[in-house]
Design a protein around this motif. Sequence first.
Motif, PDB file in Angstrom:
ATOM      1  N   UNK A   1       1.380  -4.528   4.611  1.00 31.16           N
ATOM      2  CA  UNK A   1       0.224  -3.645   4.739  1.00 31.16           C
ATOM      3  C   UNK A   1      -0.775  -4.151   5.773  1.00 31.16           C
ATOM      4  N   UNK A   2      -0.855  -5.468   5.913  1.00 30.66           N
ATOM      5  CA  UNK A   2      -1.786  -6.033   6.873  1.00 30.66           C
ATOM      6  C   UNK A   2      -1.238  -6.129   8.281  1.00 30.66           C
TER       7      UNK A   2
ATOM      8  N   UNK B   1      -7.596   1.896   6.864  1.00 32.34           N
ATOM      9  CA  UNK B   1      -6.299   2.540   6.654  1.00 32.34           C
ATOM     10  C   UNK B   1      -5.657   2.039   5.367  1.00 32.34           C
ATOM     11  N   UNK B   2      -5.705   0.735   5.137  1.00 32.44           N
ATOM     12  CA  UNK B   2      -5.117   0.176   3.914  1.00 32.44           C
ATOM     13  C   UNK B   2      -5.808   0.758   2.688  1.00 32.44           C
TER      14      UNK B   2
ATOM     15  N   UNK C   1      -0.502   3.035  17.062  1.00 32.97           N
ATOM     16  CA  UNK C   1      -1.594   3.373  16.147  1.00 32.97           C
ATOM     17  C   UNK C   1      -1.277   4.568  15.257  1.00 32.97           C
ATOM     18  N   UNK C   2      -0.030   5.054  15.306  1.00 31.51           N
ATOM     19  CA  UNK C   2       0.353   6.150  14.428  1.00 31.51           C
ATOM     20  C   UNK C   2      -0.277   7.483  14.773  1.00 31.51           C
TER      21      UNK C   2
ATOM     22  N   UNK D   1       2.821   5.093   7.025  1.00 31.77           N
ATOM     23  CA  UNK D   1       2.069   4.073   6.285  1.00 31.77           C
ATOM     24  C   UNK D   1       1.890   2.758   7.033  1.00 31.77           C
ATOM     25  N   UNK D   2       2.919   2.343   7.781  1.00 32.96           N
ATOM     26  CA  UNK D   2       2.871   1.070   8.498  1.00 32.96           C
ATOM     27  C   UNK D   2       3.423   1.269   9.908  1.00 32.96           C
ATOM     28  N   UNK D   3       3.009   0.432  10.862  1.00 34.57           N
ATOM     29  CA  UNK D   3       3.567   0.581  12.215  1.00 34.57           C
ATOM     30  C   UNK D   3       5.086   0.475  12.242  1.00 34.57           C
ATOM     31  N   UNK D   4       5.640  -0.424  11.403  1.00 33.92           N
ATOM     32  CA  UNK D   4       7.089  -0.621  11.360  1.00 33.92           C
ATOM     33  C   UNK D   4       7.522  -0.808   9.909  1.00 33.92           C
ATOM     34  N   UNK D   5       8.434   0.034   9.458  1.00 30.56           N
ATOM     35  CA  UNK D   5       8.999  -0.101   8.121  1.00 30.56           C
ATOM     36  C   UNK D   5      10.260  -0.965   8.195  1.00 30.56           C
ATOM     37  N   UNK D   6      10.688  -1.470   7.043  1.00 35.10           N
ATOM     38  CA  UNK D   6      11.979  -2.151   6.994  1.00 35.10           C
ATOM     39  C   UNK D   6      13.079  -1.161   7.361  1.00 35.10           C
TER      40      UNK D   6
END
Length: 269
Positions: free
Chosen positions: A14-15, A155-156, A249-250, A256-261
């Motif tokens: 998240x950070x 955002x968080x 910056x989406x 939700x995040x710049x990069x997901x798993x």
Amino acid sequence: MPEIAVAEAAGVGLGGQWRPSEDVVLVMPDAVVLLDGATSMRDDLPSGGVFAGELGAQVVARMAAAPELDLGDLLAGAIRSVARGNGFTPGDSPCSTVAIVRWDDEVVEALVLADSPVVAFAPEADVLADTRLRHVPRGSYRDRLRRGGGYSADHVAALRASARKTSALRNQEGGYWVAEAVPAAAHRAVRRVWPRQDVRSVLMASDGVSCGVDDYRLFGWEQVLDLATASGPQAVLDVVREAEREDPEGLKWPRPKPHDDQALVVISF
């Protein structure tokens, strides 16, 4: 045994910091299990990745011990075992998606619970996707990103507020279903069976990869298979990552995040 290729890459927390992937892929002689542990919004619960790992281990053990068991019954038992063993209760538990593909000489069967799709090429692409989560209100964080708010502490906070609303609809009629502490959710999974002789390949993906098809529109599933076959599944992950780097910056693709798993499995029969 079919040829199985797997590619995985960790996303960020998240950070925005890189951390181990919370996606889990487990390969058996006659099955593959893919789980995507949800990013935890609570500090008092184990991570989604820990939950996914434990649940995946239960699924694999049960499948090995009783290969004739129905996939829904098998998953329900695994969810029950993990919940009881950890004292998880509905609403007070980590959660995870689950995708299972299992085959024998006659059929290829698949189960999908939440947003980790399976695509069988039999011979054309047949997408098995659980889209119920897409219809759940996501809160204001997407609008904030579209306005240029970026991935800041605000955002968080907005994401946590959205998660609280979404969680209230978890494993509820009119909401969405996911592996958590409700064994009955396993029987709300979407299912499909194909004659094995008709299936040439199967893809399994976490949403850190399927977003390249469903959200970013970078390619279709046929193109994903072509690229993975020609250059390996990691090449697909790389295309998605590069697109995300161009939208740091989406703004274009609020997420939700710049990069997901990321996890992608290619099963070639």
